[in-house]
Design a protein around this motif. Sequence first.
Motif: not given
Length: 365
Positions: A97-123
Amino acid sequence: MSNVRCVGLDVHEQSITIAIAEPGDAPPVVLRRIENDVNELLKTLRGLRHSGNTVKVAYEAGSLGFALFRRIQKDGFACHVIAPSRVPKDGRKKTDAEDALRIARFLRSGDLTSVYVPSAELEAVRTLVRAREDAIESQQRARQQLRHFLLRAERRSPHKTSWTQAHLTWIRAEKFDHPALTTVRDDYVREVEEAAARVARLTKDVEALIPQTSLMPMVTALQALKGVQLITAATIAAEIGNFSRFAKAKHLMSYLGLVPSEHSSGERIAQGSITKAGNAHVRRVLCEAAWNCRTAGAGKTIRTRRALADETVQQIAEKAQERLHHRYRHLAMRRKEANKINVAMSRELAGFIWAIARHVEGTKS
């Protein structure tokens, strides 16, 4: 935006915990915990999209891959896969629960770093290349176990080179006082042979499948570099994916963990060993490739591979060959450690790979 609802997901093999941060400054709340059922998750997300609200979703990258990301995106939701090491820590206890809350809170504040998501073929190609790496690790482990058994039994090979047919023939011909030792020897030999067959099989699979993918132009161009053959080029292309993510060559070097760590304060500047951050798969193959760049000149095999690339790639490859050879000589004359020399050459090789890759991507576009 005032109408954006930010949803944080804590995803596990058996469950998904959903938290939501409403627009404004209200604390995020846990919405519900469900089984790991994508259809049920999408049903919940659709329910949050009423009254003109926009829903953004985020979850941490992990062993479950990117299938969930693609399902969420396909249903029309903005989704982000977050780098776990870059999620800000707030000192609170760690639960789902705390992990989910933390992600939601920092997603709203813009403090998260996204990773590169490859295409299905690349993966898919990346998975095949990593399967071959796993096979090599299993092969090394099986050989080490057999080698340690022989040492305990006071058997030392008369051959200078290990794991050749002559070496294996000698191992099979050894006699032991107790049948239990013979059984163990036979089992270890069988494991070594099966591991070698698995590596050979997966190597052929990579060689056969790469020409059928969109990665082939990149793989062909990268093979113009000395020390970069098809498996190495396929690993680099599949692991990195889109090189345009890196505006400069030094950004790729940093991503691969090939830059020195730094601990500085005030006037004091201290650099340490390389960070080893980022993609370890590419860092490993680059360090292996760099060993081949110590000598000058290019053999017939390299010249043949290089001829398949366009003129610009050939020029970059020739420049890399000359530069890395002189770099090796310079550092060797300063009596630097061999491993440090190799890391420095790997870092520069990454720069030339970036230059070739950006040229190939520019040509394709």
